[in-house]
Design a protein around this motif. Structure first.
Motif, mmCIF file in Angstrom:
data_model
loop_
_atom_site.group_PDB
_atom_site.id
_atom_site.type_symbol
_atom_site.label_atom_id
_atom_site.label_comp_id
_atom_site.label_asym_id
_atom_site.label_seq_id
_atom_site.Cartn_x
_atom_site.Cartn_y
_atom_site.Cartn_z
ATOM 1 N N GLU A 21 32.683 35.887 40.841
ATOM 2 C CA GLU A 21 32.032 37.124 41.287
ATOM 3 C C GLU A 21 32.568 37.615 42.635
ATOM 4 O OE1 GLU A 21 27.575 39.019 41.828
ATOM 5 O OE2 GLU A 21 27.778 36.900 41.365
ATOM 6 N N LYS A 22 32.651 36.750 43.612
ATOM 7 C CA LYS A 22 33.104 37.150 44.954
ATOM 8 C C LYS A 22 34.545 37.674 44.928
ATOM 9 C CE LYS A 22 33.115 35.525 49.705
ATOM 10 N NZ LYS A 22 32.839 34.410 50.619
ATOM 11 N N ALA A 29 34.698 41.103 43.129
ATOM 12 C CA ALA A 29 34.088 42.154 43.946
ATOM 13 C C ALA A 29 35.081 42.707 44.974
ATOM 14 C CB ALA A 29 32.843 41.617 44.642
ATOM 15 N N SER A 30 36.100 41.925 45.305
ATOM 16 C CA SER A 30 37.084 42.357 46.306
ATOM 17 C C SER A 30 38.188 43.247 45.732
ATOM 18 C CB SER A 30 37.720 41.134 46.980
ATOM 19 O OG SER A 30 38.602 40.459 46.077
ATOM 20 N N GLU A 39 28.577 37.696 35.041
ATOM 21 C CA GLU A 39 27.686 36.932 35.923
ATOM 22 C C GLU A 39 26.818 35.963 35.111
ATOM 23 O OE1 GLU A 39 27.730 40.412 36.166
ATOM 24 O OE2 GLU A 39 29.077 40.448 37.880
#
Length: 145
Positions: free
Chosen positions: A112-113, A116-117, A89
C-alpha cells in the motif's frame, strides 16, 4: 459503449495462456484464469485455503504500432491501470509485466505505501482516457524461471 479490442489486446490474451506456467512457478502455486474480458484481474489463486491471491499480467508485444522495439530499458515507468489495484488492501495482489522482445518477465507485489507513492495519469492515447499508475521500472523484480 465498449472500448475497442486492439491487436495488443489479442497478443496479451494469447500470452496469458502461454505464460501461466511461468507465473505459477514464480508464485509457487496454481492459478485459475478469471473469465471475461472485464474481470477485475487475470488470475486468482487456485487454492483459497492457502490464502486469497489476485494476479494481473500486463504484456508488451515486441514492437509498438510505429515499429519501435519495446523492451524493459526503453521505458522509465511502466503503466498499469489504476483499477487493477482495487481491493488490493484486502486481497493480496501480484502484478507481472512481460516484454516479448526479450522474453523477460517482471514481478511486483502490492504494498500500500509503495503504490500510494506512484504518480497517476490518463494517457492521451488511451481510448477511454483511463487513469494509470506510472510505476518506476526500478521497483520491478525480474523473474528467473
Amino acid at each position: 459503449m465498449l472500448p475497442p479490442i486492439t491487436a495488443a489486446h489479442l497478443v496479451g490474451w494469447n500470452l496469458e495462456t502461454e505464460l501461466l506456467p511461468r507465473l505459477e512457478a514464480s508464485l509457487g502455486r496454481a492459478l485459475l484464469k478469471n473469465a471475461g474480458r472485464f474481470a477485475a484481474h487475470d488470475y486468482r489463486g487456485a487454492d483459497e485455503t492457502r490464502g486469497a491471491l489476485d494476479v494481473e499480467l500486463k504484456t508488451r508485444p515486441a514492437y509498438d504500432r510505429r515499429g519501435n522495439l519495446q523492451h524493459p530499458g526503453r521505458f522509465d515507468t511502466w503503466l498499469v491501470p489504476s483499477c487493477k489495484i482495487k481491493n488490493a488492501e484486502t486481497r493480496p495482489l501480484t502484478i507481472f509485466y512481460y516484454y516479448k522482445a526479450d522474453d523477460s518477465l517482471w514481478r511486483l507485489d502490492y504494498e500500500e505505501k509503495l503504490f500510494a507513492s506512484f504518480e497517476r495519469e490518463c494517457p492521451s492515447w488511451h481510448p477511454t482516457k483511463q487513469e494509470h499508475l506510472l510505476i518506476p521500472a526500478t521497483v520491478w523484480t525480474k523473474v528467473e524461471v
